[in-house]
Motif scaffolding. Structure first.
Motif, PDB file in Angstrom:
ATOM      1  N   PRO A 332      25.145  -2.645 -23.622  1.00  0.00           N
ATOM      2  CA  PRO A 332      23.678  -2.573 -23.561  1.00  0.00           C
ATOM      3  C   PRO A 332      23.198  -1.131 -23.660  1.00  0.00           C
ATOM      4  CG  PRO A 332      24.557  -3.939 -21.779  1.00  0.00           C
ATOM      5  CD  PRO A 332      25.714  -3.240 -22.403  1.00  0.00           C
ATOM      6  N   GLU A 333      22.055  -0.950 -24.292  1.00  0.00           N
ATOM      7  CA  GLU A 333      21.464   0.380 -24.402  1.00  0.00           C
ATOM      8  C   GLU A 333      20.857   0.791 -23.068  1.00  0.00           C
ATOM      9  OE1 GLU A 333      21.512   2.506 -26.861  1.00  0.00           O
ATOM     10  OE2 GLU A 333      22.678   1.175 -28.173  1.00  0.00           O
ATOM     11  N   TRP A 334      21.054   2.056 -22.701  1.00  0.00           N
ATOM     12  CA  TRP A 334      20.452   2.578 -21.471  1.00  0.00           C
ATOM     13  C   TRP A 334      18.937   2.651 -21.643  1.00  0.00           C
ATOM     14  CZ3 TRP A 334      22.089   3.496 -16.653  1.00  0.00           C
ATOM     15  CH2 TRP A 334      21.310   4.292 -15.827  1.00  0.00           C
ATOM     16  N   PRO A 335      18.145   2.121 -20.693  1.00  0.00           N
ATOM     17  CA  PRO A 335      16.686   2.150 -20.849  1.00  0.00           C
ATOM     18  C   PRO A 335      16.155   3.572 -20.778  1.00  0.00           C
ATOM     19  CG  PRO A 335      17.275   1.362 -18.670  1.00  0.00           C
ATOM     20  CD  PRO A 335      18.557   1.456 -19.445  1.00  0.00           C
ATOM     21  N   THR A 336      15.026   3.774 -21.439  1.00  0.00           N
ATOM     22  CA  THR A 336      14.447   5.117 -21.471  1.00  0.00           C
ATOM     23  C   THR A 336      13.598   5.427 -20.257  1.00  0.00           C
ATOM     24  OG1 THR A 336      12.547   4.254 -22.700  1.00  0.00           O
ATOM     25  CG2 THR A 336      14.395   5.125 -23.979  1.00  0.00           C
ATOM     26  N   SER A 337      13.225   4.415 -19.473  1.00  0.00           N
ATOM     27  CA  SER A 337      12.365   4.652 -18.307  1.00  0.00           C
ATOM     28  C   SER A 337      13.185   4.738 -17.042  1.00  0.00           C
ATOM     29  CB  SER A 337      11.348   3.524 -18.162  1.00  0.00           C
ATOM     30  OG  SER A 337      12.010   2.291 -17.977  1.00  0.00           O
ATOM     31  N   SER A 338      12.729   5.525 -16.098  1.00  0.00           N
ATOM     32  CA  SER A 338      13.407   5.719 -14.820  1.00  0.00           C
ATOM     33  C   SER A 338      13.094   4.573 -13.874  1.00  0.00           C
ATOM     34  CB  SER A 338      12.963   7.033 -14.186  1.00  0.00           C
ATOM     35  OG  SER A 338      13.453   7.129 -12.866  1.00  0.00           O
ATOM     36  N   GLY A 339      14.021   4.313 -12.960  1.00  0.00           N
ATOM     37  CA  GLY A 339      13.767   3.320 -11.931  1.00  0.00           C
ATOM     38  C   GLY A 339      13.057   3.892 -10.732  1.00  0.00           C
ATOM     39  N   THR A 340      12.770   5.182 -10.741  1.00  0.00           N
ATOM     40  CA  THR A 340      12.106   5.815  -9.609  1.00  0.00           C
ATOM     41  C   THR A 340      10.605   5.576  -9.677  1.00  0.00           C
ATOM     42  OG1 THR A 340      13.773   7.546  -9.630  1.00  0.00           O
ATOM     43  CG2 THR A 340      11.763   7.994  -8.393  1.00  0.00           C
ATOM     44  N   PRO A 341       9.972   5.054  -8.606  1.00  0.00           N
ATOM     45  CA  PRO A 341       8.531   4.816  -8.654  1.00  0.00           C
ATOM     46  C   PRO A 341       7.772   6.123  -8.761  1.00  0.00           C
ATOM     47  CG  PRO A 341       9.366   4.501  -6.432  1.00  0.00           C
ATOM     48  CD  PRO A 341      10.561   4.665  -7.322  1.00  0.00           C
ATOM     49  N   PRO A 342       6.573   6.081  -9.387  1.00  0.00           N
ATOM     50  CA  PRO A 342       5.779   7.306  -9.515  1.00  0.00           C
ATOM     51  C   PRO A 342       5.266   7.789  -8.179  1.00  0.00           C
ATOM     52  CG  PRO A 342       4.556   5.406 -10.295  1.00  0.00           C
ATOM     53  CD  PRO A 342       5.951   4.937 -10.034  1.00  0.00           C
ATOM     54  N   ALA A 343       4.704   9.002  -8.188  1.00  0.00           N
ATOM     55  CA  ALA A 343       4.214   9.614  -6.960  1.00  0.00           C
ATOM     56  C   ALA A 343       3.004   8.858  -6.427  1.00  0.00           C
ATOM     57  CB  ALA A 343       3.843  11.065  -7.227  1.00  0.00           C
ATOM     58  N   PRO A 344       2.707   8.961  -5.096  1.00  0.00           N
ATOM     59  CA  PRO A 344       1.554   8.286  -4.517  1.00  0.00           C
ATOM     60  C   PRO A 344       0.254   8.732  -5.175  1.00  0.00           C
ATOM     61  CG  PRO A 344       3.005   9.141  -2.807  1.00  0.00           C
ATOM     62  CD  PRO A 344       3.500   9.688  -4.110  1.00  0.00           C
ATOM     63  N   SER A 345      -0.726   7.837  -5.176  1.00  0.00           N
ATOM     64  CA  SER A 345      -2.030   8.147  -5.730  1.00  0.00           C
ATOM     65  C   SER A 345      -3.094   7.433  -4.918  1.00  0.00           C
ATOM     66  CB  SER A 345      -2.099   7.705  -7.195  1.00  0.00           C
ATOM     67  OG  SER A 345      -1.875   6.312  -7.292  1.00  0.00           O
ATOM     68  N   TRP A 346      -4.362   7.735  -5.197  1.00  0.00           N
ATOM     69  CA  TRP A 346      -5.468   7.047  -4.545  1.00  0.00           C
ATOM     70  C   TRP A 346      -5.812   5.799  -5.335  1.00  0.00           C
ATOM     71  CZ3 TRP A 346      -7.583   8.645   0.037  1.00  0.00           C
ATOM     72  CH2 TRP A 346      -7.184   9.908   0.482  1.00  0.00           C
ATOM     73  N   VAL A 347      -6.268   4.782  -4.637  1.00  0.00           N
ATOM     74  CA  VAL A 347      -6.581   3.522  -5.305  1.00  0.00           C
ATOM     75  C   VAL A 347      -7.787   2.882  -4.646  1.00  0.00           C
ATOM     76  CG1 VAL A 347      -5.043   2.171  -3.832  1.00  0.00           C
ATOM     77  CG2 VAL A 347      -5.638   1.291  -6.082  1.00  0.00           C
ATOM     78  N   ILE A 348      -8.598   2.207  -5.439  1.00  0.00           N
ATOM     79  CA  ILE A 348      -9.723   1.444  -4.921  1.00  0.00           C
ATOM     80  C   ILE A 348      -9.230   0.057  -4.558  1.00  0.00           C
ATOM     81  CG2 ILE A 348     -11.965   0.450  -5.484  1.00  0.00           C
ATOM     82  CD1 ILE A 348     -12.035   3.408  -5.138  1.00  0.00           C
ATOM     83  N   ALA A 349      -9.495  -0.393  -3.346  1.00  0.00           N
ATOM     84  CA  ALA A 349      -9.092  -1.721  -2.913  1.00  0.00           C
ATOM     85  C   ALA A 349     -10.289  -2.407  -2.259  1.00  0.00           C
ATOM     86  CB  ALA A 349      -7.929  -1.631  -1.919  1.00  0.00           C
ATOM     87  N   PRO A 350     -10.296  -3.759  -2.202  1.00  0.00           N
ATOM     88  CA  PRO A 350     -11.407  -4.457  -1.566  1.00  0.00           C
ATOM     89  C   PRO A 350     -11.515  -4.072  -0.101  1.00  0.00           C
ATOM     90  CG  PRO A 350     -10.009  -5.955  -2.824  1.00  0.00           C
ATOM     91  CD  PRO A 350      -9.284  -4.651  -2.757  1.00  0.00           C
ATOM     92  N   ALA A 351     -12.769  -4.053   0.402  1.00  0.00           N
ATOM     93  CA  ALA A 351     -12.976  -3.751   1.811  1.00  0.00           C
ATOM     94  C   ALA A 351     -12.358  -4.834   2.670  1.00  0.00           C
ATOM     95  CB  ALA A 351     -14.475  -3.654   2.099  1.00  0.00           C
ATOM     96  N   LEU A 352     -11.670  -4.454   3.735  1.00  0.00           N
ATOM     97  CA  LEU A 352     -11.006  -5.400   4.622  1.00  0.00           C
ATOM     98  C   LEU A 352     -11.765  -5.491   5.939  1.00  0.00           C
ATOM     99  CD1 LEU A 352      -7.320  -4.243   4.111  1.00  0.00           C
ATOM    100  CD2 LEU A 352      -8.605  -5.970   2.848  1.00  0.00           C
ATOM    101  N   PRO A 353     -11.967  -6.693   6.457  1.00  0.00           N
ATOM    102  CA  PRO A 353     -12.695  -6.837   7.717  1.00  0.00           C
ATOM    103  C   PRO A 353     -11.809  -6.600   8.915  1.00  0.00           C
ATOM    104  CG  PRO A 353     -12.040  -8.976   6.914  1.00  0.00           C
ATOM    105  CD  PRO A 353     -11.601  -7.981   5.867  1.00  0.00           C
ATOM    106  N   PHE A 354     -10.902  -5.615   8.824  1.00  0.00           N
ATOM    107  CA  PHE A 354      -9.969  -5.354   9.899  1.00  0.00           C
ATOM    108  C   PHE A 354     -10.040  -3.894  10.293  1.00  0.00           C
ATOM    109  CE2 PHE A 354      -7.686  -8.473   7.095  1.00  0.00           C
ATOM    110  CZ  PHE A 354      -8.087  -9.586   7.826  1.00  0.00           C
ATOM    111  N   ARG A 355      -9.603  -3.594  11.502  1.00  0.00           N
ATOM    112  CA  ARG A 355      -9.576  -2.222  11.980  1.00  0.00           C
ATOM    113  C   ARG A 355      -8.559  -1.419  11.192  1.00  0.00           C
ATOM    114  NH1 ARG A 355      -6.465   0.541  15.564  1.00  0.00           N
ATOM    115  NH2 ARG A 355      -5.352  -1.299  16.291  1.00  0.00           N
ATOM    116  N   ARG A 356      -8.930  -0.180  10.855  1.00  0.00           N
ATOM    117  CA  ARG A 356      -8.009   0.720  10.154  1.00  0.00           C
ATOM    118  C   ARG A 356      -6.817   1.037  11.054  1.00  0.00           C
ATOM    119  NH1 ARG A 356      -8.150   4.376   6.015  1.00  0.00           N
ATOM    120  NH2 ARG A 356     -10.340   3.950   5.602  1.00  0.00           N
ATOM    121  N   LEU A 357      -5.616   1.066  10.467  1.00  0.00           N
ATOM    122  CA  LEU A 357      -4.423   1.389  11.234  1.00  0.00           C
ATOM    123  C   LEU A 357      -4.495   2.805  11.768  1.00  0.00           C
ATOM    124  CD1 LEU A 357      -1.698  -0.096   8.903  1.00  0.00           C
ATOM    125  CD2 LEU A 357      -2.724  -1.150  10.919  1.00  0.00           C
ATOM    126  N   GLU A 358      -4.060   2.979  12.980  1.00  0.00           N
ATOM    127  CA  GLU A 358      -3.993   4.305  13.589  1.00  0.00           C
ATOM    128  C   GLU A 358      -2.538   4.737  13.658  1.00  0.00           C
ATOM    129  OE1 GLU A 358      -8.056   4.452  13.873  1.00  0.00           O
ATOM    130  OE2 GLU A 358      -6.578   6.049  14.201  1.00  0.00           O
TER     131      GLU A 358
END
Length: 634
Positions: A332-358
């Protein structure tokens, strides 16, 4: 020809055929390493009987003496090369140490894989025996420390794997024989923790690295990765500095992502063996063996009976007239993409009706976190559609599992040119070693996934609640638990339901032979249900997406026969609910038993509730429930 005199010029790495070493006659040289040369020899007292003789390259070599001690006394096992005799040559007191072992007529593991092209079932049977050999060796304090494919021979006569070359081996209580920071070894098979230790301590004289049994298993994982893919996870030709950086900080692509013949369960086992942190790997060879056997037992037979690679036959002008076709594998040919996940980033997510984790919040199984009521005043509407709020986070994708880390964000989130980020798609999750086998024909997926619209967060129902809360928590306990478990549940984004489910409930089924007797021996009584959690969950109950097929769940120690808990191996069946039938139990010490156990919801209903967003091929479920012993599956 005989060389017995002290005046003779001695070249231990280049003995000619016919040379006599003690009572052994050299037939041919098998190989030369950094510390010794190995020859095939004949026992002169029994002509026709052949053995392997290893001759130290230097007189008084402490490594050779340690290897003799290991093979003669410490490392005696049916899957370790057998020791026969030792002596010194050419002088009985001052000469080079030699020792005689079985001559194993067979191929190294990687050569066997490419020339014989065995089935995945045959490979796993051999790998499982090697794992048990390591379990026995580690149990008496023996470490190999140089595990690689050429040191695992597959004997032609019976297909048994044989561990050889303990030249870098060690055992409990042995005196150190080098002054190096880390033990000698093959660079591309070193563990991440040894590489890290070397980087941090190489300039500190006298600092010594303590090699651990899990590193033999890590190197076995590297070797098996090479076998099933035709490639090492970290290219050996890289310069040492680059190679060390890759070992310490990058994850290779999963084998099943580019050798599409590889059963997914085997691919997951290998990726767990290559985990960067030792605690995330299999702690013992017995547990690795159990995982391999469970994967084969519960997998699709056709996937496991397939050969490792496709054959590519040489035909036509490449062959001599009348010659049989030569076959070699199609690597099999070695894939060109790495298995390492990319660096953290900011993301928009739906508002949750729960207390923010401390910081410092913890999740405790058996407690239901409180829901924080929204403020009475009208919220200020965000310019982002749907009232989304900005959250920081990392979506950690583990082998066979997904969990949301505190303060994390989804690595697959895409940020378009207008600056408004979109949430990442929901990833399918199943327990480690428990994904259904498949051999897809499509090319590996690209790294960048297309984002989809977020669906409603999954909610805790009355079927889940009893498992999360066995007794009413105090106000302080509730505050301590906080919203971590529910926050994770709410952050899992669901895909829209695709319509009514068409699969019927599984038919009635008898328990496996010996299951009722084994459960009685373990003190597991019929109807005495105890809490389980899917093995992928690390103390944070939430919702996951599963498919029909193999699964593993983890038990606590509530049953009196389970000291320290255990792992249940079985299958999930998707119908109107998710029915779990488990027929194999592995206890902490590695012993396994047949059992007959089904999964219940928190309010003791048979089968797990499918959450909104489930479809015909997958189900979103809560990660905890009850494991219920039965005398048959209804």
């Amino acid at each position: 020809m005989s060389l017995h005199t002290e005046d003779s010029q001695v070249y231990p790495e280049a003995l000619a055929p016919g040379t006599e070493v003690g009572t052994w006659r050299v037939m041919d040289r098998l190989g030369v390493g950094g510390f010794g040369a190995v020859y095939r020899v004949e026992d002169m007292a029994r002509p026709g009987e052949f053995y392997a003789l290893k001759l130290a390259l230097r007189p008084g070599d402490e490594r050779a003496e340690r290897e003799v001690a290991l093979l003669m006394v410490k490392a005696v096992h049916r899957n370790v090369v057998r020791f026969h005799a030792c002596g010194r040559w050419p002088h009985s007191r001052t000469g080079h140490l030699y020792f005689v072992m079985d001559w194993v007529a067979g191929r190294p593991l990687d050569t066997w894989a490419e020339e014989v092209n065995p089935t995945f079932r045959e490979l796993v049977q051999a790998a499982g025996k090697v794992a048990l050999a390591f379990d026995a060796l580690h149990g008496v304090g023996v470490l190999h420390r140089d595990v690689k494919p050429v040191h695992i021979l597959i004997r032609e006569s019976d297909g048994e794997p044989v561990l050889i070359d303990f030249g870098l081996g060690d055992y409990a209580g042995a005196a150190p024989i080098t002054e190096q920071t880390v033990p000698p070894g093959t660079l591309h098979l070193r563990s991440p923790e040894s590489v890290r230790f070397h980087r941090e301590h190489h300039s500190r004289p006298g600092t010594r690295y303590a090699y651990q049994p899990t590193e033999d298993l890590y190197a076995l994982g590297v070797s098996l990765y090479r076998v099933v893919t035709g490639h090492y996870p970290f290219p050996p030709h890289l310069p040492p500095d680059m190679l060390y950086l890759a070992i310490e900080g990058q994850m290779p692509p999963a084998p099943a992502d580019f050798n599409r013949r590889t059963p997914r369960a085997l691919s997951d086992i290998l990726m767990r063996l290559l985990s960067k942190k030792p605690r995330e790997r299999y702690p013992t060879g017995a547990e690795l063996h159990a995982a391999l056997m469970a994967a084969v037992s519960f997998g699709e037979p056709a996937a496991w009976d397939a050969s490792l690679f496709e054959w590519d036959e040489a035909l036509g002008t490449e062959l001599e007239p009348g010659a049989a076709p030569r076959r070699h594998i199609r690597r099999p040919e070695w894939p060109t993409s790495s298995g390492t996940p990319p660096a953290p980033s900011w993301v928009i997510a739906p508002a949750l009706p729960f207390r923010r984790l401390e910081r410092g919040d913890v999740v405790e199984l058996g407690q239901e976190p409180p829901v924080e009521a929204p403020p009475v005043q009208q919220r200020r509407r965000s310019p982002v559609r749907g009232g989304a709020v900005l959250l920081a986070g990392v979506l950690s994708l583990a082998a066979g599992g997904m969990r949301l880390l505190e303060g994390g964000a989804a690595p697959d989130a895409r940020v378009p040119s207008n600056g408004v980020a979109r949430p990442a798609p929901l990833r399918e999750v199943a327990p480690v070693e428990a994904l259904p086998e498949a051999v897809p024909a499509t090319a590996p997926p690209v790294v960048d996934a297309t984002a989809v619209a977020a669906a409603r967060p999954a909610a805790l129902t009355k079927e889940d609640a009893p498992v999360m809360m066995k007794s009413k928590p105090s106000a302080s306990a509730s505050k301590k638990v906080g919203m971590k478990a529910m926050g994770v549940a709410g952050a899992c984004l669901n895909l829209a339901c695709s319509g009514p489910q068409v699969r019927p409930a599984p038919p009635p089924e008898e328990c496996p032979p010996g299951a009722l007797e084994a459960m009685k021996e373990l003190g597991i009584e019929l109807g005495d249900a105890e809490v389980f959690v899917f093995d992928v969950i690390k103390g944070e109950p939430h919702v996951i997406t599963v498919r029909e097929g193999n699964a593993i769940v983890r038990l606590g120690d509530e049953w009196k026969g389970l000291r320290g808990g255990g792992l249940l191996y079985g299958k999930l069946h998707l119908a109107d609910r998710v029915y779990g039938r488990f027929t194999w139990l592995q206890v902490k010490k590695g012993r396994s038993y047949p059992v007959c156990i089904e999964l219940l919801t928190g309010d003791r209903k048979r089968g797990l509730e499918r959450k909104p967003g489930s479809d015909a091929d997958s189900a979103i479920i809560w990660t905890t429930g009850y494991a219920n012993p039965v005398d048959h599956f209804e």
